[in-house]
Write an enzyme that holds these catalytic residues in place. Structure first.
Site, PDB file in Angstrom:
ATOM      1  N   TRP A 103       0.817  -1.219   0.000  1.00 39.13           N
ATOM      2  CA  TRP A 103       0.000   0.000   0.000  1.00 39.13           C
ATOM      3  C   TRP A 103       0.848   1.265   0.000  1.00 39.13           C
ATOM      4  O   TRP A 103       0.505   2.238  -0.685  1.00 39.13           O
ATOM      5  CB  TRP A 103      -0.993  -0.040   1.167  1.00 39.13           C
ATOM      6  CG  TRP A 103      -1.990  -1.142   0.920  1.00 39.13           C
ATOM      7  CD1 TRP A 103      -2.098  -2.305   1.604  1.00 39.13           C
ATOM      8  CD2 TRP A 103      -2.946  -1.209  -0.153  1.00 39.13           C
ATOM      9  NE1 TRP A 103      -3.071  -3.093   1.035  1.00 39.13           N
ATOM     10  CE2 TRP A 103      -3.614  -2.453  -0.032  1.00 39.13           C
ATOM     11  CE3 TRP A 103      -3.320  -0.364  -1.194  1.00 39.13           C
ATOM     12  CZ2 TRP A 103      -4.616  -2.860  -0.915  1.00 39.13           C
ATOM     13  CZ3 TRP A 103      -4.324  -0.772  -2.071  1.00 39.13           C
ATOM     14  CH2 TRP A 103      -4.959  -1.990  -1.922  1.00 39.13           C
ATOM     15  N   ASP A 173      -1.318   6.422   6.383  1.00 40.86           N
ATOM     16  CA  ASP A 173      -2.441   5.591   5.946  1.00 40.86           C
ATOM     17  C   ASP A 173      -2.727   4.625   7.089  1.00 40.86           C
ATOM     18  O   ASP A 173      -1.927   3.738   7.384  1.00 40.86           O
ATOM     19  CB  ASP A 173      -2.039   4.835   4.673  1.00 40.86           C
ATOM     20  CG  ASP A 173      -3.121   3.857   4.204  1.00 40.86           C
ATOM     21  OD1 ASP A 173      -4.112   3.676   4.925  1.00 40.86           O
ATOM     22  OD2 ASP A 173      -2.942   3.277   3.117  1.00 40.86           O
ATOM     23  N   LYS A 197     -12.380  -1.860   6.778  1.00 41.66           N
ATOM     24  CA  LYS A 197     -11.684  -2.874   7.572  1.00 41.66           C
ATOM     25  C   LYS A 197     -12.209  -2.878   9.011  1.00 41.66           C
ATOM     26  O   LYS A 197     -12.696  -3.888   9.488  1.00 41.66           O
ATOM     27  CB  LYS A 197     -10.175  -2.641   7.547  1.00 41.66           C
ATOM     28  CG  LYS A 197      -9.577  -3.044   6.207  1.00 41.66           C
ATOM     29  CD  LYS A 197      -8.702  -1.991   5.655  1.00 41.66           C
ATOM     30  CE  LYS A 197      -8.380  -2.138   4.183  1.00 41.66           C
ATOM     31  NZ  LYS A 197      -8.455  -3.428   3.569  1.00 41.66           N
TER      32      LYS A 197
END
Ligand SMILES: Cc1ncc(COP(=O)(O)O)c(C=O)c1O
Length: 362
Positions: A103, A173, A197
Site C-alpha cells: 500500500w 495511511d 476494515k
C-alpha cells in the site's frame, strides 16, 4: 446458515450489535418512515447522523480542534493522489515515502505522477518481511511531508513506533488499523483511512487533516472534488455523500464508545493477536511471515511452507465456518485479519482448527 467467522482483510467483519441496529432501522429510521439509504443528505435527520458521527469520532480519538474531519469517497486509493495534490503540489512538490509493502508502494507510485515522491526507506529487498530502520531517515530538506502506511494489510507489518520525521509533517495511511488502538492525532499532519476494515461498509474514507495544511483555494490541475478545501468548507456535504455508509460508521463509533473506548479496544486486540501469534510460534507446521517486532495486531500472515497445503487449509477452514483465510493474491500464504469486530471466540476457533489441521497433516 449460522454466521461464519470472517477473517477477510476487507470488506470485513462488522460488530453484530451494529448489524442488528442497522436491520432494526432499515424500514423506518427513528420515525422518519424511510431508511437512511432513501434519505436526502440535506435533511435534518441526516445532518444529525453526520454531526453525531463526527462528534463521536472526535471523542474516541481525541481529535484536536485544529483538525478537520472529512468523510470522503473514491476509495482510499484516491487519497494516494489527493495527499500529494493538496499537501505538496502548490508547495515544494517534494515528499519522502517510507515503503513498507504494497500500500505504501502504491501510494508512492501514484504520488510520483504529480510530485517528486522520493523513497527514503524500503523493505522491498526483504520482500517486506520487516520494517526498515527508520531511526535516522535521509529526509529531503524541501520535503512537504513524510508518508507511511502504519499497518501494511498485505504483509502484516505494523509500526509500533513512529519514525522520527525531524519536524516534517507526517502523513499516515491507517486504513487497516484505524480505531484499533489509541493514537495521538497531534503527531500527524494527516491521517487517512478506508473504513471497510475496522469501521464500516466500503465507500467512505475518513481524512483527518490539520487545518493549516488544507489548501486555501484552487490548485492548478486539481479537480474541485480532490481539493480538501471543498469538503472542509461544505463539511463533507459538497455533493451527495454515501449517507448509509456514514450512518454505519456512526453506529460503529457509538459501539466502540460503549466498549470503553480505544484503550479497551486495544486491550482486546492485543489479547487476540497474542493468542494467535503464540499458537503460530508454538506450531511445528505454521510459521509467521512478518518479523516478530513488526507484527501487525490486525493482519496475521502465516504459511505452512507448502502452497498446496496452504490452499488445503484455507479450503477446509472455510468448510468449518472460518472464512477468507487465503493470503493476498500478490503474496500467497495465509492471512487472518482479526479486526475489532472479530470476537475472541473466533480466534480461539481458528487456533483449535489449526491444531487439528496440524495433527491431520503431519
Ligand atoms: C492500508 C491500505 N491502504 C489503502 C487501501 C486501498 O483502499 P481502497 O480499496 O478503498 O482503495 C487498502 C485496501 O485494502 C489498504 O489495506
Amino acid at each position: 446458515m449460522p454466521r461464519v467467522y470472517n477473517f477477510s482483510a476487507g470488506p470485513a467483519i462488522l460488530p453484530e450489535p451494529v448489524l442488528a441496529q442497522a436491520a432494526a432501522d432499515m424500514m423506518d429510521y427513528q420515525g422518519c418512515g424511510m431508511s437512511v439509504m432513501e434519505m436526502s443528505h440535506r435533511s435534518p435527520a441526516f445532518q444529525g447522523i453526520i454531526d453525531t458521527a463526527e462528534a463521536d469520532l472526535r471523542d474516541l480519538m481525541g481529535i484536536p480542534e485544529n483538525y478537520d474531519v472529512l468523510f470522503l469517497q473514491g476509495g482510499d486509493s484516491l487519497q494516494f493522489a489527493a495527499v500529494p495534490m493538496n499537501l505538496a503540489l502548490a508547495k515544494h512538490g517534494v515528499a519522502d515515502y517510507i515503503v513498507t509493502g504494497q500500500w505504501s508502494k502504491k501510494a508512492q507510485q501514484e504520488a510520483a505522477r504529480f510530485i517528486d515522491a522520493r523513497i527514503v526507506a524500503t523493505g522491498a529487498e526483504d520482500n517486506f518481511s520487516h520494517l526498515p530502520d527508520c531511526s535516522d531517515l535521509p529526509l529531503s530538506e524541501d520535503a512537504d511531508y513524510v508518508y507511511l502506511c502504519q499497518n501494511e494489510t498485505v504483509h502484516g507489518l505494523r509500526f509500533a513506533q513512529l519514525p522520527d520525521t525531524k519536524g516534517k509533517v507526517l502523513v499516515s495511511d491507517q486504513s487497516s488499523m484505524f480505531l484499533s488502538e489509541p493514537v495521538d492525532v497531534s503527531q500527524f499532519g494527516l491521517i487517512h483511512a478506508g473504513v471497510q476494515k475496522n469501521v464500516g461498509p466500503a465507500g467512505v474514507q475518513i481524512v483527518i487533516v490539520r487545518h493549516d495544511l488544507v489548501p486555501e483555494g484552487d490548485i492548478d490541475g486539481v479537480p474541485v472534488m480532490m481539493n480538501y478545501k471543498t469538503h472542509v468548507d461544505k463539511k463533507s456535504l459538497y455533493n451527495t455523500p454515501p449517507c448509509w455508509n456514514i450512518y454505519m460508521c456512526g453506529l460503529v463509533f457509538k459501539h466502540l464508545k460503549e466498549l470503553g473506548g480505544l484503550e479497551a479496544v486495544q486491550k482486546m486486540n492485543q489479547e487476540k493477536a497474542q493468542l494467535l501469534y503464540d499458537a503460530i510460534d508454538e506450531s511445528a507446521l505454521f510459521k509467521g511471515v512478518a518479523a516478530k517486532e513488526d507484527r501487525s495486531m490486525m493482519n496475521v500472515c502465516f504459511v505452512t511452507g507448502d502452497a498446496d497445503l496452504d490452499a488445503k487449509f484455507a479450503k477446509e477452514a472455510t468448510a468449518a465456518g472460518l472464512t477468507n483465510l487465503k493470503g493476498h493474491r500478490s503474496v500467497g500464504g495465509l492471512r487472518a485479519s482479526i479486526y475489532n469486530a472479530m470476537p475472541r471466540k473466533g480466534v480461539e476457533a481458528l487456533i483449535a482448527f489449526m491444531k487439528d489441521f496440524e495433527v491431520q497433516n503431519r
